[in-house]
Design an enzyme around this catalytic site. Structure first.
Site, PDB file in Angstrom:
ATOM      1  CG  LEU A  65      -1.516  -1.196   1.148  1.00  0.00           C
ATOM      2  CD1 LEU A  65      -2.972  -0.986   2.335  1.00  0.00           C
ATOM      3  CD2 LEU A  65      -2.555  -1.308  -0.069  1.00  0.00           C
ATOM      4  N   GLY A 110       1.122  -5.767   1.236  1.00  0.00           N
ATOM      5  CA  GLY A 110       0.564  -5.294  -0.026  1.00  0.00           C
ATOM      6  C   GLY A 110       0.311  -5.983  -1.716  1.00  0.00           C
ATOM      7  CG  ASN A 133       6.455  -5.850   5.912  1.00  0.00           C
ATOM      8  OD1 ASN A 133       5.223  -6.020   5.309  1.00  0.00           O
ATOM      9  ND2 ASN A 133       7.313  -4.679   5.978  1.00  0.00           N
ATOM     10  CD  GLU A 134       0.317  -6.145   6.005  1.00  0.00           C
ATOM     11  OE1 GLU A 134       1.695  -7.357   6.296  1.00  0.00           O
ATOM     12  OE2 GLU A 134       0.054  -6.030   5.336  1.00  0.00           O
TER      13      GLU A 134
END
Ligand code: CO8
Length: 258
Positions: A65, A110, A133-134
């Site tokens: 994103l 994303g 990997n958020e």
């Protein structure tokens, strides 16, 4: 006219190569996501035999994103951004057309989600990385991201991958089934993708479509039933001061690492 961020090229066999083309890193902004969604709908209307999703970059599939869409956002833009992501994701995830990601570069967050939403993943190795990997960024991947990871690697591997926010090397990704095939260049990736799609020439399309829809029903149902709550959760989370601060620091760090 604004530049096209997604290009579509249909070959003689009726297979479409859909190329993300937003230099430098194909970060997913509202415009790119909108174009990708429209491209999928157009290809469905034209009875395309397959979709190969790839990137115009030779080092990044997609950086995920676009953080600039989330950093100090206007409320209206933020809501349109997330709704467009939800809709485009659902179009890709449930399309009756066979889909393959030809992952020719890094695919964090994303970017990984887009690849996971396809039916098959071929990745150029060995030096690129892929993963959700958020948590490393201090954010939580939405549940439908998690469902996509579970679809590919199972609940246990998904839990370990997501809690650590792990970015996998191509070989590691292959080992856990996050990707299906490792190749050494984009041409090979496209050739493997074409091979995967070609096998469906012999499969009755209605049975194929209904099977895909049925096996993916958890993700499809999740989005159909929770889109509004998911939007609200995202909107509430993203504007929190600590999240804004984290995103700002991340942007800064990316600039300094040059
Ligand atoms: N958004 C916006 N800009 C980005 C992004 C991004 N995701 N990624 C990179 N950029 C920018 C950089 O800031 C840089 O800008 P500038 O040229 O102005 O300095 C430019 O793109 C090039 O980046 P790099 O120099 O880092 O390029 P490299 O080729 O060295 O590396 C990578 C490419 C590996 C893709 C690297 O850029 C990277 O790791 N990017 C960050 C990837 C990432 O962590 N994305 C996470 C986004 S969040 C997400 O997708 C899901 C969130 C869902 C939940 C939200 C709940 C709040």
């Amino acid at each position: 006219a604004p530049p096209k961020l997604v290009t579509v090229d249909v070959d003689k066999a009726g297979v479409a190569t859909v190329t993300l083309d937003r230099p430098p890193v194909n970060s997913l902004n509202t415009g790119l996501l909108e174009e990708l969604g429209v491209a999928i709908k157009d290809l469905e209307a034209n009875k395309t035999r397959g979709i190969i999703l790839t990137s115009s970059s030779n080092s990044v599939f997609s950086a995920g994103l676009d953080i600039l869409e989330m950093y100090e956002p206007k409320k209206q833009n933020l809501s349109l951004f997330w709704t467009t992501l939800q809709n485009t994701w659902l179009s890709l995830y449930r399309t009756s057309i066979p889909t393959v990601a030809a992952i020719n570069g890094h695919a964090p967050a994303g970017g990984c989600l887009l690849a996971l939403s396809c039916e098959y993943r071929v990745m150029v190795g060995p030096k690129f990385t892929i993963g959700l990997n958020e948590t490393q960024l201090g954010i939580v991947a939405p549940q439908w991201f998690m469902i996509c990871m579970k679809d590919a690697v199972g609940r246990r591997q998904a839990e370990m991958a997501l809690t650590a926010g792990k970015m996998f090397s191509t070989q590691e990704a292959l080992n856990i089934g996050l990707i299906d095939k490792m190749v050494s260049n984009k041409e090979e990736a496209i050739a493997e993708a074409q091979k995967f799609i070609a096998q469906f020439a012999k499969i009755p399309p209605l049975a194929r479509r209904m099977t895909k829809e049925s096996i993916r029903q958890e993700g499809i149902k999740y989005m159909e039933e929770n889109a509004i709550d998911d939007l609200k959760a995202f909107m509430d989370l993203v504007v929190q001061p600590n999240i804004q601060k984290g995103l700002g620091m991340y942007l800064e760090a990316m600039k300094k690492s040059k």
